[in-house]
Design an enzyme around this catalytic site. Structure first.
Site, mmCIF file in Angstrom:
data_model
loop_
_atom_site.group_PDB
_atom_site.id
_atom_site.type_symbol
_atom_site.label_atom_id
_atom_site.label_comp_id
_atom_site.label_asym_id
_atom_site.label_seq_id
_atom_site.Cartn_x
_atom_site.Cartn_y
_atom_site.Cartn_z
ATOM 1 N N ARG A 288 0.944 -1.256 0.083
ATOM 2 C CA ARG A 288 0.046 0.195 0.099
ATOM 3 C C ARG A 288 0.767 1.245 0.035
ATOM 4 O O ARG A 288 1.977 1.360 0.769
ATOM 5 C CB ARG A 288 -0.977 -0.012 1.100
ATOM 6 N N GLU B 87 -2.166 8.716 -4.673
ATOM 7 C CA GLU B 87 -2.544 7.813 -5.582
ATOM 8 C C GLU B 87 -3.941 8.115 -6.187
ATOM 9 O O GLU B 87 -4.910 8.257 -5.275
ATOM 10 C CB GLU B 87 -2.540 6.352 -5.294
ATOM 11 N N HIS C 281 -0.931 0.611 -10.180
ATOM 12 C CA HIS C 281 -1.833 -0.193 -9.304
ATOM 13 C C HIS C 281 -2.304 -1.404 -9.831
ATOM 14 O O HIS C 281 -3.749 -1.438 -9.898
ATOM 15 C CB HIS C 281 -2.787 0.619 -8.231
#
Length: 317
Positions: A229, A258, A277
């Site tokens: 993460r 993000e 991602h």
């Protein structure tokens, strides 16, 4: 009639499997924008999450009893409110182990073999080999987070002739790690690893874990890989470590913030490989998530509880 929402577009054969597993239920499938808001308050089970409809799902009259997430991480959910309401929560842990492990390997190979440099030069029409590309064989990989993804990555790394070190949070892994320890072992892992890979879920303990102090403990020739993460890394500290050579390079599938803003300094670092991602994505995910969900659904309908992958609110994963 109880209601189940499955927040994905499914082909009709897969929808039929849902209907067969839950006879007598009103079942709706589709993207978050496809389904009307009034359905959310009536849903007892939902696979997925819709931030726009969180107020409906958490309303005092809502019928929500179980959420299943297609992801492994659950840090984007209102965990405290769900726990207070007694909502069961499960995730798709295990579904993404192979694609995340393969993406991690891809990032490592891109950095070691300087494939990222070749791709950049290709865009400039430059035939310019790099200097001293590395091999993974014989190197040490340190995997912080030895769950299903970490174990799969360690298995692949050993097959490539790498030494594997691991840091675990709860249970010590029994296979594919040459050495492993709890968080007290992290300092040893950082000092000895040529590749440090973060696969930790985001919790209060892991938030901001990778900071300037930890980067200084790594070899100056080492690479940092994050497929866990973004907020587990102090981004400014990572930027500085990459700029001043504290570490040799990094591969990031997740960032903080993000998505990454257009003017963020990470974009322009030559010793960094970025992917947006996508590590957990694959052509097999849809069916594998459904299989996991259906197995739990059948057990839930019979027993009123979950068979596996139930998230512990006290651990946040």
């Amino acid at each position: 009639m109880p209601t189940l929402l499955y927040l994905q577009k499914l082909p009709e054969p897969l929808v039929e499997r849902l209907r067969s597993a839950a006879p007598g239920w009103e079942i709706h499938t589709g993207t978050r924008d496809d389904l009307p808001p009034e359905l959310y308050r009536s849903a007892e089970i939902i696979c997925g999450w819709n931030r726009k409809q969180a107020e409906e799902l958490l309303h005092e009259e809502a019928r929500l009893r179980w959420i299943h997430t297609p992801s492994t991480g659950v840090d984007y959910l209102p965990l405290e409110q769900l726990q207070q309401r007694g909502v069961l929560l499960s995730n798709s842990k295990g579904v993404h182990a192979i694609p995340v492990a393969e993406t991690t390997l891809g990032l490592m190979l891109a950095l070691a073999r300087q494939i990222d440099l070749s791709i950049r030069n290709q865009g400039k029409h430059l035939w310019k080999p790099g200097k001293n590309p590395l091999v993974l064989h014989g190197k040490t990989i340190g995997i912080v987070g030895t769950g299903q993804i970490g174990r799969e990555l360690a298995r692949i790394a050993q097959a490539l002739g790498m030494r594997t070190l691991g840091v675990y949070h709860s249970n010590k892994p029994e296979q594919h790690f040459d050495e492993a320890g709890d968080m007290d072992y992290l300092d040893t892992l950082l000092k000895e690893s040529d590749y440090v890979v973060n696969i930790l879920p985001l919790t209060d303990q892991s938030r901001g874990l990778f900071n300037a102090d930890l980067f200084r403990r790594m070899k100056s020739s080492a690479f940092f890989i994050n497929v866990g993460r973004g907020p587990s890394v102090h981004t400014d500290d990572l930027v500085q470590a990459l700029r001043d050579g504290t570490i040799a390079g990094a591969g990031l599938d997740v960032t903080d913030p993000e998505p990454l803003p257009e003017d963020h300094p990470l974009w322009d670092l030559g010793n960094l490989v970025l992917t947006p991602h996508i590590a957990g994505d694959s052509d097999e995910n849809q069916e594998r998530v459904l299989e996991l969900f259906l197995d739990n659904l059948k057990f839930y309908l019979q027993e009123g509880k979950l068979k596996h992958n139930q998230v512990r609110y006290d651990r946040e994963y």
